[in-house]
Design a protein around this motif. Structure first.
Motif, PDB file in Angstrom:
ATOM      1  N   GLU A 222       0.858  -1.178   0.000  1.00 28.70           N
ATOM      2  CA  GLU A 222       0.000   0.000   0.000  1.00 28.70           C
ATOM      3  C   GLU A 222       0.892   1.224   0.000  1.00 28.70           C
ATOM      4  O   GLU A 222       2.093   1.148   0.295  1.00 28.70           O
ATOM      5  CB  GLU A 222      -0.923   0.001   1.223  1.00 28.70           C
ATOM      6  CG  GLU A 222      -0.189  -0.056   2.554  1.00 28.70           C
ATOM      7  CD  GLU A 222      -1.140  -0.207   3.726  1.00 28.70           C
ATOM      8  OE1 GLU A 222      -1.513   0.831   4.303  1.00 28.70           O
ATOM      9  OE2 GLU A 222      -1.508  -1.349   4.068  1.00 28.70           O
ATOM     10  N   ILE A 223       0.339   2.356  -0.368  1.00 28.11           N
ATOM     11  CA  ILE A 223       1.123   3.586  -0.434  1.00 28.11           C
ATOM     12  C   ILE A 223       1.736   3.871   0.937  1.00 28.11           C
ATOM     13  O   ILE A 223       1.059   3.839   1.957  1.00 28.11           O
ATOM     14  CB  ILE A 223       0.244   4.761  -0.897  1.00 28.11           C
ATOM     15  CG1 ILE A 223      -0.194   4.534  -2.349  1.00 28.11           C
ATOM     16  CG2 ILE A 223       0.989   6.082  -0.767  1.00 28.11           C
ATOM     17  CD1 ILE A 223      -1.130   5.585  -2.879  1.00 28.11           C
ATOM     18  N   GLY A 224       3.030   4.149   0.945  1.00 27.25           N
ATOM     19  CA  GLY A 224       3.748   4.417   2.190  1.00 27.25           C
ATOM     20  C   GLY A 224       4.540   3.226   2.697  1.00 27.25           C
ATOM     21  O   GLY A 224       5.383   3.381   3.585  1.00 27.25           O
ATOM     22  N   ALA A 225       4.296   2.019   2.155  1.00 31.31           N
ATOM     23  CA  ALA A 225       5.072   0.843   2.575  1.00 31.31           C
ATOM     24  C   ALA A 225       6.514   0.987   2.083  1.00 31.31           C
ATOM     25  O   ALA A 225       6.777   1.563   1.027  1.00 31.31           O
ATOM     26  CB  ALA A 225       4.456  -0.430   2.017  1.00 31.31           C
ATOM     27  N   THR A 226       7.475   0.462   2.852  1.00 30.41           N
ATOM     28  CA  THR A 226       8.892   0.605   2.515  1.00 30.41           C
ATOM     29  C   THR A 226       9.541  -0.753   2.302  1.00 30.41           C
ATOM     30  O   THR A 226       9.137  -1.758   2.878  1.00 30.41           O
ATOM     31  CB  THR A 226       9.660   1.329   3.638  1.00 30.41           C
ATOM     32  OG1 THR A 226       9.513   0.588   4.864  1.00 30.41           O
ATOM     33  CG2 THR A 226       9.124   2.730   3.844  1.00 30.41           C
ATOM     34  N   VAL A 227      10.580  -0.765   1.465  1.00 27.10           N
ATOM     35  CA  VAL A 227      11.382  -1.954   1.232  1.00 27.10           C
ATOM     36  C   VAL A 227      12.857  -1.550   1.348  1.00 27.10           C
ATOM     37  O   VAL A 227      13.252  -0.496   0.846  1.00 27.10           O
ATOM     38  CB  VAL A 227      11.099  -2.574  -0.152  1.00 27.10           C
ATOM     39  CG1 VAL A 227      11.346  -1.582  -1.287  1.00 27.10           C
ATOM     40  CG2 VAL A 227      11.925  -3.831  -0.358  1.00 27.10           C
ATOM     41  N   VAL A 228      13.645  -2.355   2.060  1.00 21.14           N
ATOM     42  CA  VAL A 228      15.062  -2.060   2.287  1.00 21.14           C
ATOM     43  C   VAL A 228      15.877  -3.322   2.006  1.00 21.14           C
ATOM     44  O   VAL A 228      15.590  -4.386   2.553  1.00 21.14           O
ATOM     45  CB  VAL A 228      15.326  -1.607   3.745  1.00 21.14           C
ATOM     46  CG1 VAL A 228      16.794  -1.214   3.904  1.00 21.14           C
ATOM     47  CG2 VAL A 228      14.423  -0.450   4.126  1.00 21.14           C
ATOM     48  N   VAL A 229      16.896  -3.194   1.145  1.00 21.80           N
ATOM     49  CA  VAL A 229      17.806  -4.306   0.883  1.00 21.80           C
ATOM     50  C   VAL A 229      19.132  -4.011   1.587  1.00 21.80           C
ATOM     51  O   VAL A 229      19.616  -2.884   1.581  1.00 21.80           O
ATOM     52  CB  VAL A 229      18.018  -4.528  -0.636  1.00 21.80           C
ATOM     53  CG1 VAL A 229      18.631  -3.316  -1.310  1.00 21.80           C
ATOM     54  CG2 VAL A 229      18.850  -5.775  -0.882  1.00 21.80           C
ATOM     55  N   ASN A 230      19.690  -5.028   2.248  1.00 22.18           N
ATOM     56  CA  ASN A 230      20.910  -4.854   3.044  1.00 22.18           C
ATOM     57  C   ASN A 230      21.949  -5.891   2.636  1.00 22.18           C
ATOM     58  O   ASN A 230      21.611  -6.972   2.131  1.00 22.18           O
ATOM     59  CB  ASN A 230      20.604  -5.065   4.537  1.00 22.18           C
ATOM     60  CG  ASN A 230      19.370  -4.303   5.004  1.00 22.18           C
ATOM     61  OD1 ASN A 230      19.452  -3.205   5.513  1.00 22.18           O
ATOM     62  ND2 ASN A 230      18.190  -4.908   4.849  1.00 22.18           N
ATOM     63  N   ASN A 231      23.241  -5.573   2.879  1.00 29.43           N
ATOM     64  CA  ASN A 231      24.272  -6.604   2.723  1.00 29.43           C
ATOM     65  C   ASN A 231      25.170  -6.617   3.953  1.00 29.43           C
ATOM     66  O   ASN A 231      25.122  -5.717   4.810  1.00 29.43           O
ATOM     67  CB  ASN A 231      25.083  -6.418   1.436  1.00 29.43           C
ATOM     68  CG  ASN A 231      25.950  -5.176   1.427  1.00 29.43           C
ATOM     69  OD1 ASN A 231      26.193  -4.557   2.458  1.00 29.43           O
ATOM     70  ND2 ASN A 231      26.421  -4.802   0.244  1.00 29.43           N
ATOM     71  N   SER A 232      25.996  -7.661   4.054  1.00 27.56           N
ATOM     72  CA  SER A 232      26.824  -7.857   5.243  1.00 27.56           C
ATOM     73  C   SER A 232      27.956  -6.850   5.354  1.00 27.56           C
ATOM     74  O   SER A 232      28.632  -6.785   6.383  1.00 27.56           O
ATOM     75  CB  SER A 232      27.396  -9.278   5.241  1.00 27.56           C
ATOM     76  OG  SER A 232      28.043  -9.563   4.010  1.00 27.56           O
ATOM     77  N   ASP A 233      28.170  -6.034   4.310  1.00 25.44           N
ATOM     78  CA  ASP A 233      29.179  -4.970   4.373  1.00 25.44           C
ATOM     79  C   ASP A 233      28.623  -3.713   5.035  1.00 25.44           C
ATOM     80  O   ASP A 233      29.336  -2.718   5.195  1.00 25.44           O
ATOM     81  CB  ASP A 233      29.680  -4.624   2.968  1.00 25.44           C
ATOM     82  CG  ASP A 233      30.504  -5.748   2.361  1.00 25.44           C
ATOM     83  OD1 ASP A 233      31.059  -6.553   3.141  1.00 25.44           O
ATOM     84  OD2 ASP A 233      30.601  -5.816   1.127  1.00 25.44           O
ATOM     85  N   GLY A 234      27.351  -3.746   5.397  1.00 19.99           N
ATOM     86  CA  GLY A 234      26.737  -2.607   6.080  1.00 19.99           C
ATOM     87  C   GLY A 234      26.028  -1.637   5.163  1.00 19.99           C
ATOM     88  O   GLY A 234      25.523  -0.610   5.614  1.00 19.99           O
ATOM     89  N   ALA A 235      25.960  -1.938   3.878  1.00 17.98           N
ATOM     90  CA  ALA A 235      25.279  -1.040   2.934  1.00 17.98           C
ATOM     91  C   ALA A 235      23.781  -1.350   2.923  1.00 17.98           C
ATOM     92  O   ALA A 235      23.355  -2.454   3.267  1.00 17.98           O
ATOM     93  CB  ALA A 235      25.858  -1.207   1.537  1.00 17.98           C
TER      94      ALA A 235
END
Length: 284
Positions: A222-235
């Motif tokens: 829905e509008i306002g939902a967030t997605v975040v991709v992470n890696n083990s290097d801290g990015a």
């Protein structure tokens, strides 16, 4: 090619492709462009059709004009989609149109002018809409032909021949913060991890071996939902659903011996749900 396969090779959910290809919902411009790019087809003609149809929608004379709220609320239900018949017809051609339209008809049917024929602007709108849908079907047909042709060649080629990977615009850390579609990382991408949170929001971790990078995608959001991709290097890279129900994040490096994962959250919800970690060297 199924809608699921089409979803894996682009950045949109299979349910969205089903609605667009079957004419239940007006497709976003990026979706048309990404499909043309996937098939190696020049996108100018399809995008010109899209621009003209969108201009008519904004002017309130095209199929589905003023129905944005209904499209956004449609969700996974197919019962509320717009009719393929497109524009409204008057009482003089209602019997002919009845065989081609859905039983419920499009909302504009009740407001059709009784002047002895479909207004010229509506006829042009209907033609544009049908042409756009047929254009998408033709492009999907081209993808099918390429899929089976390449599959046949792959089966009959000599085992000693090494097939080169897709041409990409970046690799590893050089992909950070870039668009997966523009870098052509979706050409060999696969969904390697999935997850979900309440309200049926689906979380996907997408990985491209050619780009040595990954990104996150959420569907049925829905509008306002967030997605975040992470890696083990801290990015980390993130994006927010601004419209419709799908969104994908920018790219992040996916080192062979490192790990990547995706998290997502609903609007005003502090709790996040995440996928499992993916380590390319262990599963690639």
């Amino acid at each position: 090619m199924s809608f699921a396969q089409l979803s894996q090779k682009t950045h949109y959910a299979k349910s969205s492709w089903e609605r667009w290809v079957n004419g239940k919902q007006f497709p976003p411009r990026d979706a048309v462009e990404s499909l043309a790019g996937l098939c190696g087809t020049p996108s100018a003609q399809l995008l010109d059709l899209w621009d003209r149809a969108q201009a008519e929608r904004e002017a309130g004379i095209g199929p589905g004009a003023g129905a944005e709220e209904a499209e956004g609320a449609e969700g996974a239900s197919d019962s509320g989609g717009a009719s393929d018949a497109g524009a409204a017809s008057d009482s003089s051609d209602a019997s002919a149109a009845g065989a081609a339209s859905d039983p419920g008809g499009a909302p504009d049917d009740a407001a059709a002018p009784e002047t002895g024929g479909t207004p010229p602007r509506r006829r042009r709108s209907r033609s544009l809409w049908i042409a756009a849908v047929l254009g998408l079907v033709l492009v999907v047909g081209g993808a099918l032909a390429a899929y089976f042709t390449l599959g046949f060649v792959g089966e009959t080629s000599s085992p000693s021949v090494k097939v080169a990977g897709p041409q990409t615009g970046c690799k590893g850390t050089g992909c950070e913060d870039k668009d997966p579609k523009k870098m052509n990382c979706g050409a060999d991408a696969v969904t390697v991890r999935t997850g979900s949170i309440p309200k049926d929001l689906v979380i996907e971790l997408r990985y491209s071996r050619a780009c040595q990078a990954a990104w996150g995608r959420i569907s049925f959001a829905e509008i306002g939902a967030t997605v975040v991709v992470n890696n083990s290097d801290g990015a980390a890279q993130a994006d927010v659903v601004h419209y419709d129900r799908d969104v994908y994040s920018p790219l992040i490096a996916a080192p062979d011996d490192g790990s990547v994962w995706v998290c997502a959250a609903l609007p005003k919800d502090k709790a996040r749900s995440c996928t499992g970690r993916f380590i390319p060297s262990q599963e690639d």
